[in-house]
Scaffold this active site. Structure first.
Site, PDB file in Angstrom:
ATOM      1  N   HIS A 120       0.860  -1.177   0.000  1.00  0.00           N
ATOM      2  CA  HIS A 120       0.000   0.000   0.000  1.00  0.00           C
ATOM      3  C   HIS A 120       0.908   1.243   0.000  1.00  0.00           C
ATOM      4  O   HIS A 120       1.998   1.205   0.557  1.00  0.00           O
ATOM      5  CB  HIS A 120      -0.851  -0.042   1.268  1.00  0.00           C
ATOM      6  N   ASP A 135       3.288  -4.390   8.120  1.00  0.00           N
ATOM      7  CA  ASP A 135       2.050  -3.646   7.926  1.00  0.00           C
ATOM      8  C   ASP A 135       0.900  -4.619   8.162  1.00  0.00           C
ATOM      9  O   ASP A 135       0.560  -5.422   7.299  1.00  0.00           O
ATOM     10  CB  ASP A 135       2.010  -3.065   6.506  1.00  0.00           C
ATOM     11  N   GLN A 152      -4.193  -5.159   7.004  1.00  0.00           N
ATOM     12  CA  GLN A 152      -5.151  -6.119   6.456  1.00  0.00           C
ATOM     13  C   GLN A 152      -5.082  -7.460   7.172  1.00  0.00           C
ATOM     14  O   GLN A 152      -5.762  -8.421   6.777  1.00  0.00           O
ATOM     15  CB  GLN A 152      -4.910  -6.322   4.951  1.00  0.00           C
TER      16      GLN A 152
HETATM   17  C1  LIG Z   1      -2.214  -2.794   3.490  1.00  0.00           C
HETATM   18  C2  LIG Z   1      -2.569  -1.417   3.984  1.00  0.00           C
HETATM   19  N1  LIG Z   1      -1.637  -0.684   4.603  1.00  0.00           N
HETATM   20  C3  LIG Z   1      -1.896   0.548   5.069  1.00  0.00           C
HETATM   21  C4  LIG Z   1      -3.132   1.122   4.935  1.00  0.00           C
HETATM   22  C5  LIG Z   1      -3.345   2.498   5.446  1.00  0.00           C
HETATM   23  O1  LIG Z   1      -4.217   2.550   6.523  1.00  0.00           O
HETATM   24  P1  LIG Z   1      -4.843   3.928   6.993  1.00  0.00           P
HETATM   25  O2  LIG Z   1      -5.439   4.572   5.783  1.00  0.00           O
HETATM   26  O3  LIG Z   1      -5.867   3.540   7.988  1.00  0.00           O
HETATM   27  O4  LIG Z   1      -3.738   4.746   7.588  1.00  0.00           O
HETATM   28  C6  LIG Z   1      -4.149   0.384   4.298  1.00  0.00           C
HETATM   29  C7  LIG Z   1      -5.517   0.906   4.151  1.00  0.00           C
HETATM   30  O5  LIG Z   1      -5.891   1.640   3.293  1.00  0.00           O
HETATM   31  C8  LIG Z   1      -3.859  -0.902   3.807  1.00  0.00           C
HETATM   32  O6  LIG Z   1      -4.785  -1.629   3.173  1.00  0.00           O
END
Ligand SMILES: Cc1ncc(COP(=O)(O)O)c(C=O)c1O
Ligand SMILES: Cc1ncc(COP(=O)(O)O)c(C=O)c1O
Lengths: 150, 425, 425, 150
Positions: free
Chosen positions: C131, C209, C212
């Site tokens: 992400h 991370d 998910q």
């Molecule tokens: C794999 C992953 N990492 C990080 C994030 C970022 O999370 P957030 O937007 O809650 O900070 C997300 C969600 O969009 C995600 O799916």
């Protein structure tokens, strides 16, 4: 809040399946391409602008969702024969009206892509362009900003 | 300006009913008198309901979700931005950035505009009365860049000298002048617009810490001509977890982004990234969605009642408390006379430590803060280790202000030396 | 390990009643089928109520407030930390930092540990499937320090090669290996513990991370031996505005603080400041108090039902959707077979753009995401500009998975070319 | 959640008003001072530790709230005559029990200040100290951390 109308009405699907002037324009005087990286929609517009500042011919090429492609076709069909002054007055709102079905802010971005490309195209002379025409009037440029999805 | 009509007794009673928490009792069984509003306020049911509504009826993640819930949530989120833009009269919604709080907002400026514009020998001017949130980020910036932080002193009457501001601005030629619109301890309110115009004349950028001002008065960013203004939701009847960073569009445009992630980019590749436009540029990741809707409901609520009327009400209560305290032997009021301050009364007793005062007041139902209130440099300058603070808001009553004054007398009695003798157990 | 007992039909119905939003209809009037859970989940009334309770019954600012409400709120806030520490089996509550979200958590590590430990020529290893939240902060760190970001490619079957991980670790000797425990597009779940132990053998620090993963499976940080783990509240039935940064105590202790302000200091003077102990050190300013209480209620809720049972349920739905889609001509499923992934099914249709699919599904009541899902580098590597994603959670039903598959067929029909002719208006 | 007991019970106020061994100890062998910057409470402890590792005499000085000063007095009164081994086993919980009234976490910090100072004092020989004694047993050190108020 969201539209309850089918945005894929017949008129839209017609333009999508049978677009107006989809293809390249030989000897275009002006041309521009841009994408919306957040959707992957791409539009290129080629123009032939005459000495009297009239759009003599317009063509587009592109790839993307129904809204972006059908709206491009409608735009191209509309602008031929128009003067640059008339184009300058053609606002984002009018573009959305031209498209027809009411769009949510997210889909408005798709619809306005070709309109944005057009704004840039009139300022982007090609090699085939007579060189004296580029003190064009400032074309207004606005509309919703592009956000990223989560 | 017209004098606003004061909040009537009936109105205050009506307001109190909108804050169910005010009906509760403290641990001792006493009726709650909540005078800790400068630390964080309570919130009306309209704010709590606005957030619950969001979660119960139309929630999804915002930004380009092409489905009903996401579109509704996005619309509500952007509507909240518009409400906040109106609340501070920003010239464009793009100038209103949702952050995690005032502290996050100041750190954002320090780590973007600060890192970009400050270097060895440059000066940041601030005041000795700042909250740590408006000091520590500049100390950190100084560590990173070699710039210097200069503190404007406070006068003996707990106000600031604008002549001295002028002198400091001319002497130090700071790149940034960061100051609070209202001290969270003294209640002192500097002439913000005047200071900003003085700063402008030496080309200093201004950051106004509006944490203690936005809940009580209109911060018209265009009229003030401020470069940056920050404040928090939880101090203005809004939720925790959200704050505002206002910045002039041109400035925000010129700054690098701060946090990296989803939403703040236009394009990402293995080589690098391109930044999105305002306001997305400064809102990486899933934003505080329900909280944005909550702070907008709070802004609506305050606007409906009228910030000027709220300020006037607090002022009345502050005068009762302040003048009452000054009549008590051994009490030292820390702050200017009430006509020069917001609804905050800080004080110390020579014979009783602030923690003991607060503890004893709690047993009488009265919630106040005791300590240095995140203003250690100010306390050191005043040669105090701690003070006690009562802070009023729209739902407080004159009776509470009076009860508070009598309670201080009771506290004095409680801890008065009576010739006790220690007995071993 | 014992196979967990599946969620029964009756249980799922009971769960659905705990999420009132699931009863609503979309703009077209169709019954809502919410399959956008990877972007953000819904929350049960127990979570919404826990936050409202806080605001209605015992709210005040936390930290050293010496009065009943502040003490109650502080206790609830620290209890929430304990709940989260248990949720991930942290060895100490001090290792659990409340942040504004997963994105804020990763940026915290990048700007503290990263700035402190990386320099010119050092390598950060990550994967192409991350992400943007786990890419952009490292690009920014590279800009600041001159370090390099290396991307592990994905195999043709949408899984990762652990042999290649080994090779990359040995070849590039990264200081940091930052990777997702589950891809938000592919659903792919790498062998986290194995990768961490491989990283450890070349002395690389690991950041997992868990955005998910945490909502769907137990992330036992001690068993995994991870250095850092991050995730967000809103993806696990919790509120927006909050996330978790887990870090090993020794690491967190060795790192400089990030945001400066109240709460994270031991002492502040005009000369500088001393940092507070963990966890306060990384929690500057008024924290997301109600949100911490909310994420704890969410962790309790998920634990009560059982994460392993939730995962199994999603797996069942994913299998229905995935195998159904694969039978449709012209559908390309983007991701491994369901036995190798979580409850996520991404796909594309050759003849219909993702936005048109999502739009049309919405008119049938089905909420999905369309676009690059904040994974542009992955999409570029797959030579796609966008995909459509359905993601399941505990409250989804087999019927919804089946309806989703039929809806895709309907979408195909809707946009099939039928020899239309444009008519000028 | 919060205590409903009066923490300022007679016994506490007695120690506050009439503290045990408040003052300096001449020829202390060990001494330490610390503050809790977040409250402004300060405690100094002077010890005379005998050759048999016994606290022969203890005095304190300080400034701060009732809890911090009264608890210091109680602690000093208790430790005289104790061995260092006994001190090592004297936990934060026992200190809180010694104090008496139940304290909320915030006030526990006030109560534990003198206890913390004592832990350090036994490791802080003065000039008057015989120099051979500092392979003392590790004294356990725990209790709630110090947070800042808002
Ligand atoms: C794999 C992953 N990492 C990080 C994030 C970022 O999370 P957030 O937007 O809650 O900070 C997300 C969600 O969009 C995600 O799916
Ligand atoms: C004047 C002032 N500035 C900044 C802050 C910090 O606000 P927050 O803790 O909401 O980030 C506060 C509140 O404590 C304050 O009173």
């Amino acid at each position: 809040m969201a539209s309850e109308q089918d945005i894929y009405e017949e008129h839209v699907l017609d333009h999508y399946e049978d677009p107006y002037h989809r293809g390249d324009l030989d000897h275009a005087t002006h041309s521009h391409e841009a994408d919306n990286p957040l959707c992957g929609d791409v539009i290129q517009i080629d123009l032939k602008i005459g000495a009297d500042d009239t759009i003599e011919e317009a063509w587009f090429n592109g790839d993307g969702c129904v809204i972006s492609q059908a709206s491009a076709s409608m735009l191209i069909e509309t602008i031929e024969g128009k003067t640059l002054d008339e184009l300058r007055d053609f606002s984002a709102d009018e573009m959305l009206k031209l498209f027809g079905p009411k769009l949510t802010p997210n889909r408005q971005k798709c619809c306005l892509l070709s309109w944005r490309v057009l704004q840039s195209a009139v300022h982007s002379p090609t090699n085939d362009s007579p060189t004296d025409d580029d003190d064009l009037p400032e074309v207004n440029f606005g509309g919703p900003s592009l956000g990223e999805e989560s | 300006m017209n004098t606003p009509s004061p909040l009537s007794h009936a109105e205050v009673e009506k307001i109190r009913r909108e804050f169910p928490i005010l009906q509760r009792k403290t641990a001792s069984g006493a009726k709650l008198s909540f005078l800790d509003n400068a630390a964080s306020t309570q919130r009306p049911t309209s704010v709590i309901d606005a957030m619950s509504e969001c979660y119960l009826r139309y929630y999804a993640n915002v930004h380009r979700g092409i489905h009903t819930l996401s579109e509704e949530t996005t619309a509500a989120y952007e509507e909240a931005r518009k409400t906040l833009a109106n609340f501070i009269n920003a010239s464009s919604v793009q100038e209103v950035i949702f952050t995690a709080g005032a502290t996050a907002s100041i750190n954002t400026v320090a780590r973007t505009w600060g890192d970009q514009n400050l270097s060895e020998g440059d000066v940041i001017l601030t005041t000795i009365a700042e909250h740590h949130a408006n000091i520590v980020p500049w100390h950190q910036l100084a560590e990173r860049t070699g710039c210097k932080v200069i503190f404007l002193p406070i006068e003996d009457d707990f106000t600031f000298s604008t002549d001295l501001v002028k002198e400091y601005l001319e002497r130090f030629r700071p790149k940034l002048f960061a100051f609070t619109a209202a001290s969270n301890v003294l209640g002192t309110k500097p002439p913000v617009a005047r200071w900003i115009s003085l700063a402008r004349s030496v080309d200093a950028i201004t950051l106004v810490d509006g944490s203690q001002a936005a809940p009580h008065e209109t911060l018209d960013v265009q009229q003030l001509d401020a470069d940056f203004v920050v404040f928090s939701g939880h101090k203005m009847c809004g939720p925790t977890g959200i704050g505002i960073l206002y910045g002039k569009q041109q400035l925000l445009d010129s700054m690098p982004p701060f946090l990296g992630g989803g939403g703040m980019i236009q394009r990402v590749s293995v080589e690098g990234f391109e930044t999105a436009e305002l306001p997305d540029k400064f809102e990486a990741g899933t934003p505080p969605i329900a909280e944005a809707i909550g702070i907008a409901a709070a802004a609506d609520y305050l606007t409906r009642i009228g910030l000027d009327r709220i300020a006037q009400h607090e002022h009345t209560l502050c005068q009762i408390a302040d003048s009452g305290l000054r009549l008590i032997d051994d009490v030292e009021v820390i702050g200017p006379h009430p006509c020069d301050k917001g609804g905050i009364v800080s004080f110390s007793l020579n014979s009783v430590h602030a923690h003991d005062i607060a503890h004893q007041l709690d047993s009488l139902g009265i919630a106040v803060r005791a300590g240095h209130h995140c203003t250690m440099p100010l306390h050191r300058a005043m040669k105090k280790t701690s003070t006690t603070r009562a802070s009023f808001y729209l739902y407080n009553t004159p009776e509470e202000a009076e009860q508070f004054v009598s309670a201080i007398e009771a506290v004095q009695n409680k801890f008065a030396k009576t010739g006790r003798r220690r007995r071993s157990r």
